[in-house]
Design a protein around this motif. Structure first.
Motif, mmCIF file in Angstrom:
data_model
loop_
_atom_site.group_PDB
_atom_site.id
_atom_site.type_symbol
_atom_site.label_atom_id
_atom_site.label_comp_id
_atom_site.label_asym_id
_atom_site.label_seq_id
_atom_site.Cartn_x
_atom_site.Cartn_y
_atom_site.Cartn_z
ATOM 1 N N ARG A 225 0.764 -0.922 0.216
ATOM 2 C CA ARG A 225 -0.233 0.195 0.249
ATOM 3 C C ARG A 225 0.813 0.867 0.216
ATOM 4 N NH1 ARG A 225 -2.706 3.173 4.028
ATOM 5 N NH2 ARG A 225 -4.149 4.357 3.287
ATOM 6 N N HIS A 228 2.897 1.526 -3.231
ATOM 7 C CA HIS A 228 1.423 2.377 -3.933
ATOM 8 C C HIS A 228 1.121 1.407 -5.796
ATOM 9 C CE1 HIS A 228 0.499 6.811 -2.511
ATOM 10 N NE2 HIS A 228 1.645 6.526 -2.526
ATOM 11 N N GLU A 231 -2.433 0.956 -6.674
ATOM 12 C CA GLU A 231 -3.152 1.193 -7.653
ATOM 13 C C GLU A 231 -2.257 1.360 -8.984
ATOM 14 O OE1 GLU A 231 -3.333 3.279 -3.454
ATOM 15 O OE2 GLU A 231 -1.946 2.099 -4.823
ATOM 16 N N ASP A 232 -1.125 1.118 -9.067
ATOM 17 C CA ASP A 232 0.000 0.729 -10.205
ATOM 18 C C ASP A 232 -0.510 -0.558 -11.025
ATOM 19 O OD1 ASP A 232 1.147 3.748 -9.796
ATOM 20 O OD2 ASP A 232 2.804 2.681 -9.374
ATOM 21 N N SER A 235 -4.798 -0.094 -11.317
ATOM 22 C CA SER A 235 -5.405 1.373 -12.007
ATOM 23 C C SER A 235 -6.810 1.784 -11.125
ATOM 24 C CB SER A 235 -5.861 1.319 -13.196
ATOM 25 O OG SER A 235 -4.850 1.289 -13.938
ATOM 26 N N VAL A 236 -6.418 1.488 -9.506
ATOM 27 C CA VAL A 236 -7.790 1.817 -8.844
ATOM 28 C C VAL A 236 -7.204 3.029 -8.044
ATOM 29 C CG1 VAL A 236 -8.955 -0.162 -9.383
ATOM 30 C CG2 VAL A 236 -7.473 -0.099 -7.069
ATOM 31 N N LYS A 237 -8.112 3.177 -6.887
ATOM 32 C CA LYS A 237 -7.162 3.764 -5.514
ATOM 33 C C LYS A 237 -7.895 2.948 -4.556
ATOM 34 C CE LYS A 237 -7.189 8.690 -7.120
ATOM 35 N NZ LYS A 237 -7.598 10.409 -7.443
ATOM 36 N N ILE A 238 -6.913 3.484 -3.237
ATOM 37 C CA ILE A 238 -7.318 2.641 -1.583
ATOM 38 C C ILE A 238 -7.881 3.484 -1.307
ATOM 39 C CG2 ILE A 238 -6.541 0.975 0.104
ATOM 40 C CD1 ILE A 238 -4.185 0.062 -1.979
ATOM 41 N N LYS A 239 -9.034 2.908 -0.390
ATOM 42 C CA LYS A 239 -9.727 3.900 0.529
ATOM 43 C C LYS A 239 -9.830 2.812 1.486
ATOM 44 C CE LYS A 239 -11.938 7.191 -2.320
ATOM 45 N NZ LYS A 239 -11.665 8.291 -1.325
ATOM 46 N N TYR A 249 -10.883 -2.119 3.915
ATOM 47 C CA TYR A 249 -9.904 -1.626 2.414
ATOM 48 C C TYR A 249 -11.778 -1.227 1.689
ATOM 49 C CZ TYR A 249 -5.415 -1.959 4.566
ATOM 50 O OH TYR A 249 -4.762 -2.007 5.629
ATOM 51 N N PHE A 251 -11.628 -0.669 -2.976
ATOM 52 C CA PHE A 251 -11.203 0.054 -4.486
ATOM 53 C C PHE A 251 -12.004 0.456 -4.940
ATOM 54 C CE2 PHE A 251 -9.323 -3.442 -1.475
ATOM 55 C CZ PHE A 251 -7.640 -3.312 -1.991
#
Length: 252
Positions: A225, A228, A231-232, A235-239, A249, A251
Motif C-alpha cells: 500500500r 502504491h 494503484e499502479d 488502476s484503482v485507488k485504495i480507501k 479496504y 478499491f
C-alpha cells in the motif's frame, strides 16, 4: 519453505512466466494477486504439473521439487484448483479419502490413522453431515468445502489454493478465511490466489503482486500500500476504514 529460483514456464509452446523469484515463508499466508491474465494461476500450476517449467528451479525445504516423482510431490504439496471440469459421482467421504492415496500401498486400503485424518478434515471443513451424499449432488459451495477437505486429508504442510472462495456465498467466504487463519495458527504454510483485494489485504502476511506475467512487487499489505503498487497495477485507488471489528479496504 518454498522457493522459486529464476523460473520460466510455458504452456503450449508459449512462454507465460519469466524469471520468477519468490520465497514463501513457513507458517504464513502468501497471496498472489493481479489483474486477469497476469499469470497468477500459471504460477501456482508450476507446482501441480499443469504448467511446464522450462528453466529455473523450485525448492521445498531445500529439496528440488521438480525432480521428485509425483507421489512424493503429493506428500509435500496439496493443491486445490480453481476450476474442475469433472465432478466425480462418489460419496463425499470416498472423495475425501482420495487425499490419503499418496500414503497408501497398492491395495489403497485405509488404516485407522488414515480414517481419523479423513474424519478430522471433514469435521474441520464442516462437511461431515454430507458424508453419504454424492459429490455431484451438492451445491457449489458445499462441494468446494468437500474438495478442500480432500486437500486437508493429504496432510501436507504446504497448501496451494487457487481462488478457494469460488462458489461460496459471503458467509461461506468468511468461514473459509477463518479456516485459513486457523491453519496458519497450526503452522501450515498457505500459498493462494485471490481476486478479492479486500480479502487479500486482511488475511495475508505477504502479497505477491503480478503484472504482465511477471512479479511486480512482493511485500506485506502495508508495504504494498505504501509503495502504491496496487494503484499502479490495478488502476484503482485504495480507501481504508476502521471500526471496532478492524480495518477494511475499498478499491475505487
Amino acid at each position: 519453505m518454498l522457493d522459486f529460483k529464476n523460473v520460466y514456464a510455458s504452456l503450449g509452446g508459449t512462454q507465460i512466466l519469466s524469471d520468477i523469484c519468490l520465497h514463501v515463508k513457513r507458517g504464513e499466508i502468501t497471496t498472489v494477486i493481479g489483474p486477469n491474465g497476469s499469470g497468477k494461476t500459471t504460477l501456482l500450476q508450476c507446482l501441480n504439473g499443469s504448467t511446464r517449467v522450462t528453466s529455473g528451479e523450485i525448492f521445498i525445504d531445500g529439496r528440488s521439487f521438480l525432480s521428485l516423482p509425483p507421489k512424493e510431490r503429493a506428500k509435500m504439496v496439496s493443491f486445490l484448483p480453481q476450476v474442475r471440469t469433472i465432478i466425480p459421482s462418489l460419496p463425499t467421504h470416498t472423495l475425501v479419502e482420495h487425499g490419503r492415496f499418496p500414503y497408501l500401498g497398492f491395495s489403497r486400503r485405509l488404516d485407522n490413522r488414515d480414517r481419523e485424518i479423513v474424519k478430522s478434515a471433514m469435521d474441520f471443513s464442516q462437511v461431515s453431515e454430507y458424508s453419504p451424499q454424492y459429490t455431484d449432488t451438492l451445491s457449489g459451495g458445499i462441494r468446494q468445502r468437500v474438495f478442500f477437505s480432500m486437500v486437508l486429508a493429504q496432510d501436507c504442510s504446504l497448501l496451494v489454493l487457487d481462488e478457494p472462495t469460488t462458489y461460496l456465498d459471503p458467509a461461506g467466504q468468511l468461514y473459509f478465511l477463518k479456516m485459513l487463519d486457523r491453519l496458519r495458527t497450526d503452522g501450515r504454510t498457505i500459498l493462494l490466489v485471490l481476486h478479492d483485494l479486500n480479502q487479500a489485504f486482511r488475511i495475508s502476511d505477504t502479497l505477491v503482486v503480478m503484472s504482465n506475467r511477471k512479479i511486480a512487487a512482493i511485500g506485506t499489505p502495508a508495504e504494498c500500500r505504501k509503495q502504491h503498487v496496487i494503484e499502479d497495477v490495478f488502476s484503482v485507488k485504495i480507501k481504508k476504514f476502521h471500526d471496532e471489528d478492524g480495518e477494511y479496504y475499498f478499491f475505487v
